[in-house]
Design a protein around this motif. Sequence first.
Motif, PDB file in Angstrom:
ATOM      1  N   CYS A   1       0.810  -1.218   0.000  1.00 33.09           N
ATOM      2  CA  CYS A   1       0.000   0.000   0.000  1.00 33.09           C
ATOM      3  C   CYS A   1       0.842   1.265   0.000  1.00 33.09           C
ATOM      4  O   CYS A   1       0.351   2.324  -0.372  1.00 33.09           O
ATOM      5  CB  CYS A   1      -0.990   0.010   1.147  1.00 33.09           C
ATOM      6  SG  CYS A   1      -0.258   0.260   2.772  1.00 33.09           S
ATOM      7  N   ASP A   2       2.107   1.147   0.366  1.00 36.05           N
ATOM      8  CA  ASP A   2       2.975   2.332   0.345  1.00 36.05           C
ATOM      9  C   ASP A   2       3.741   2.477  -0.965  1.00 36.05           C
ATOM     10  O   ASP A   2       4.614   3.326  -1.090  1.00 36.05           O
ATOM     11  CB  ASP A   2       3.942   2.310   1.529  1.00 36.05           C
ATOM     12  CG  ASP A   2       4.883   1.130   1.520  1.00 36.05           C
ATOM     13  OD1 ASP A   2       4.591   0.108   0.859  1.00 36.05           O
ATOM     14  OD2 ASP A   2       5.937   1.214   2.202  1.00 36.05           O
ATOM     15  N   ASP A   3       3.381   1.687  -1.968  1.00 35.47           N
ATOM     16  CA  ASP A   3       3.999   1.790  -3.287  1.00 35.47           C
ATOM     17  C   ASP A   3       3.750   3.208  -3.836  1.00 35.47           C
ATOM     18  O   ASP A   3       2.610   3.663  -3.894  1.00 35.47           O
ATOM     19  CB  ASP A   3       3.373   0.746  -4.218  1.00 35.47           C
ATOM     20  CG  ASP A   3       3.957   0.724  -5.613  1.00 35.47           C
ATOM     21  OD1 ASP A   3       4.358   1.788  -6.124  1.00 35.47           O
ATOM     22  OD2 ASP A   3       4.003  -0.365  -6.204  1.00 35.47           O
ATOM     23  N   PRO A   4       4.815   3.913  -4.227  1.00 33.96           N
ATOM     24  CA  PRO A   4       4.646   5.286  -4.714  1.00 33.96           C
ATOM     25  C   PRO A   4       3.709   5.414  -5.911  1.00 33.96           C
ATOM     26  O   PRO A   4       3.123   6.474  -6.123  1.00 33.96           O
ATOM     27  CB  PRO A   4       6.069   5.706  -5.102  1.00 33.96           C
ATOM     28  CG  PRO A   4       6.973   4.791  -4.362  1.00 33.96           C
ATOM     29  CD  PRO A   4       6.217   3.506  -4.179  1.00 33.96           C
ATOM     30  N   SER A   5       3.523   4.350  -6.678  1.00 35.98           N
ATOM     31  CA  SER A   5       2.645   4.454  -7.847  1.00 35.98           C
ATOM     32  C   SER A   5       1.194   4.716  -7.449  1.00 35.98           C
ATOM     33  O   SER A   5       0.437   5.302  -8.224  1.00 35.98           O
ATOM     34  CB  SER A   5       2.741   3.196  -8.715  1.00 35.98           C
ATOM     35  OG  SER A   5       2.187   2.072  -8.042  1.00 35.98           O
ATOM     36  N   PHE A   6       0.798   4.302  -6.256  1.00 32.82           N
ATOM     37  CA  PHE A   6      -0.563   4.611  -5.808  1.00 32.82           C
ATOM     38  C   PHE A   6      -0.748   6.118  -5.642  1.00 32.82           C
ATOM     39  O   PHE A   6      -1.755   6.678  -6.047  1.00 32.82           O
ATOM     40  CB  PHE A   6      -0.895   3.916  -4.484  1.00 32.82           C
ATOM     41  CG  PHE A   6      -1.174   2.440  -4.614  1.00 32.82           C
ATOM     42  CD1 PHE A   6      -2.160   1.967  -5.449  1.00 32.82           C
ATOM     43  CD2 PHE A   6      -0.456   1.528  -3.872  1.00 32.82           C
ATOM     44  CE1 PHE A   6      -2.434   0.609  -5.563  1.00 32.82           C
ATOM     45  CE2 PHE A   6      -0.711   0.168  -3.971  1.00 32.82           C
ATOM     46  CZ  PHE A   6      -1.698  -0.288  -4.817  1.00 32.82           C
ATOM     47  N   ALA A   7       0.230   6.775  -5.031  1.00 32.01           N
ATOM     48  CA  ALA A   7       0.116   8.210  -4.746  1.00 32.01           C
ATOM     49  C   ALA A   7       0.164   9.072  -6.003  1.00 32.01           C
ATOM     50  O   ALA A   7      -0.330  10.201  -5.995  1.00 32.01           O
ATOM     51  CB  ALA A   7       1.222   8.629  -3.783  1.00 32.01           C
ATOM     52  N   THR A   8       0.725   8.538  -7.086  1.00 29.77           N
ATOM     53  CA  THR A   8       0.851   9.323  -8.317  1.00 29.77           C
ATOM     54  C   THR A   8      -0.113   8.867  -9.408  1.00 29.77           C
ATOM     55  O   THR A   8      -0.034   9.338 -10.539  1.00 29.77           O
ATOM     56  CB  THR A   8       2.296   9.247  -8.856  1.00 29.77           C
ATOM     57  OG1 THR A   8       2.628   7.879  -9.117  1.00 29.77           O
ATOM     58  CG2 THR A   8       3.280   9.834  -7.862  1.00 29.77           C
ATOM     59  N   ASP A   9      -1.025   7.981  -9.067  1.00 31.19           N
ATOM     60  CA  ASP A   9      -1.981   7.473 -10.051  1.00 31.19           C
ATOM     61  C   ASP A   9      -2.894   8.611 -10.515  1.00 31.19           C
ATOM     62  O   ASP A   9      -3.562   9.253  -9.698  1.00 31.19           O
ATOM     63  CB  ASP A   9      -2.822   6.352  -9.442  1.00 31.19           C
ATOM     64  CG  ASP A   9      -3.700   5.645 -10.446  1.00 31.19           C
ATOM     65  OD1 ASP A   9      -4.268   6.320 -11.337  1.00 31.19           O
ATOM     66  OD2 ASP A   9      -3.834   4.422 -10.344  1.00 31.19           O
ATOM     67  N   PRO A  10      -2.948   8.888 -11.829  1.00 26.27           N
ATOM     68  CA  PRO A  10      -3.786   9.993 -12.312  1.00 26.27           C
ATOM     69  C   PRO A  10      -5.275   9.783 -12.047  1.00 26.27           C
ATOM     70  O   PRO A  10      -6.044  10.754 -12.017  1.00 26.27           O
ATOM     71  CB  PRO A  10      -3.489  10.049 -13.810  1.00 26.27           C
ATOM     72  CG  PRO A  10      -2.860   8.747 -14.147  1.00 26.27           C
ATOM     73  CD  PRO A  10      -2.229   8.213 -12.897  1.00 26.27           C
TER      74      PRO A  10
ATOM     75  N   PRO B   1      11.100  -1.855   7.244  1.00 26.78           N
ATOM     76  CA  PRO B   1      11.434  -2.040   5.822  1.00 26.78           C
ATOM     77  C   PRO B   1      11.675  -3.524   5.472  1.00 26.78           C
ATOM     78  O   PRO B   1      11.273  -3.968   4.397  1.00 26.78           O
ATOM     79  CB  PRO B   1      12.711  -1.213   5.652  1.00 26.78           C
ATOM     80  CG  PRO B   1      12.586  -0.142   6.677  1.00 26.78           C
ATOM     81  CD  PRO B   1      11.929  -0.810   7.862  1.00 26.78           C
ATOM     82  N   GLU B   2      12.281  -4.261   6.377  1.00 29.23           N
ATOM     83  CA  GLU B   2      12.517  -5.689   6.121  1.00 29.23           C
ATOM     84  C   GLU B   2      11.201  -6.455   6.037  1.00 29.23           C
ATOM     85  O   GLU B   2      11.032  -7.334   5.193  1.00 29.23           O
ATOM     86  CB  GLU B   2      13.414  -6.289   7.216  1.00 29.23           C
ATOM     87  CG  GLU B   2      14.813  -5.745   7.237  1.00 29.23           C
ATOM     88  CD  GLU B   2      14.927  -4.375   7.937  1.00 29.23           C
ATOM     89  OE1 GLU B   2      14.003  -3.978   8.693  1.00 29.23           O
ATOM     90  OE2 GLU B   2      15.933  -3.690   7.683  1.00 29.23           O
ATOM     91  N   GLN B   3      10.265  -6.123   6.915  1.00 28.01           N
ATOM     92  CA  GLN B   3       8.958  -6.775   6.880  1.00 28.01           C
ATOM     93  C   GLN B   3       8.214  -6.423   5.597  1.00 28.01           C
ATOM     94  O   GLN B   3       7.601  -7.285   4.968  1.00 28.01           O
ATOM     95  CB  GLN B   3       8.138  -6.373   8.116  1.00 28.01           C
ATOM     96  CG  GLN B   3       8.698  -6.938   9.410  1.00 28.01           C
ATOM     97  CD  GLN B   3       8.041  -6.339  10.630  1.00 28.01           C
ATOM     98  OE1 GLN B   3       7.635  -5.176  10.649  1.00 28.01           O
ATOM     99  NE2 GLN B   3       7.935  -7.145  11.685  1.00 28.01           N
ATOM    100  N   ARG B   4       8.283  -5.153   5.190  1.00 27.29           N
ATOM    101  CA  ARG B   4       7.624  -4.749   3.950  1.00 27.29           C
ATOM    102  C   ARG B   4       8.254  -5.431   2.739  1.00 27.29           C
ATOM    103  O   ARG B   4       7.569  -5.747   1.768  1.00 27.29           O
ATOM    104  CB  ARG B   4       7.633  -3.219   3.833  1.00 27.29           C
ATOM    105  CG  ARG B   4       6.747  -2.564   4.903  1.00 27.29           C
ATOM    106  CD  ARG B   4       6.469  -1.101   4.665  1.00 27.29           C
ATOM    107  NE  ARG B   4       7.623  -0.259   4.467  1.00 27.29           N
ATOM    108  CZ  ARG B   4       8.277   0.397   5.417  1.00 27.29           C
ATOM    109  NH1 ARG B   4       7.890   0.277   6.685  1.00 27.29           N
ATOM    110  NH2 ARG B   4       9.291   1.175   5.120  1.00 27.29           N
ATOM    111  N   ALA B   5       9.557  -5.701   2.794  1.00 29.28           N
ATOM    112  CA  ALA B   5      10.219  -6.441   1.710  1.00 29.28           C
ATOM    113  C   ALA B   5       9.686  -7.873   1.633  1.00 29.28           C
ATOM    114  O   ALA B   5       9.542  -8.429   0.535  1.00 29.28           O
ATOM    115  CB  ALA B   5      11.734  -6.443   1.915  1.00 29.28           C
ATOM    116  N   THR B   6       9.369  -8.457   2.767  1.00 29.95           N
ATOM    117  CA  THR B   6       8.760  -9.796   2.775  1.00 29.95           C
ATOM    118  C   THR B   6       7.404  -9.768   2.089  1.00 29.95           C
ATOM    119  O   THR B   6       7.074 -10.643   1.298  1.00 29.95           O
ATOM    120  CB  THR B   6       8.633 -10.324   4.222  1.00 29.95           C
ATOM    121  OG1 THR B   6       9.931 -10.392   4.811  1.00 29.95           O
ATOM    122  CG2 THR B   6       7.973 -11.697   4.261  1.00 29.95           C
TER     123      THR B   6
END
Length: 144
Positions: A56-65, A91-96
Amino acid sequence: MLNTATPEQAVATVREQVTAGADFVEGRTHELAEHFAADGTWHVPTLIRQKTSKLCDDPSFATDPDLRYMAPVTLTTWNGVVTKFRNRFTPEQRATFAASHRYEYDMARIFEAAGVSMLVRALKGGLTPAPRRSSGLGPAASTT
């Protein structure tokens, strides 16, 4: 799953999925895909649901037109969820979580290539009638 578990429980569960998934992709995914295609078993990938849970913290969500179509209150809620996610998991948990999502995506691609029927709603170019014999990951062939 990620919303109701403690951070430790969520990460442990997803870590088990990643470990099992890596072995499964390498060992038996093609075999399972051929079996599903041959006997007509349908697969229902929930890739966007998994992505919004695990990335959910993927930057593409925040920049989606397409965010311009969302109500401001919904965007505020989403941004709050992202903040909680970042604070809750390292960050390690999010990488999992990201590795787990990659496995699910790869499995859907293999299933699609083998001709496994999938029940999906493709979002690119508008909603498509379900059922479709495609994951939306490549060219779609309608079953109707």
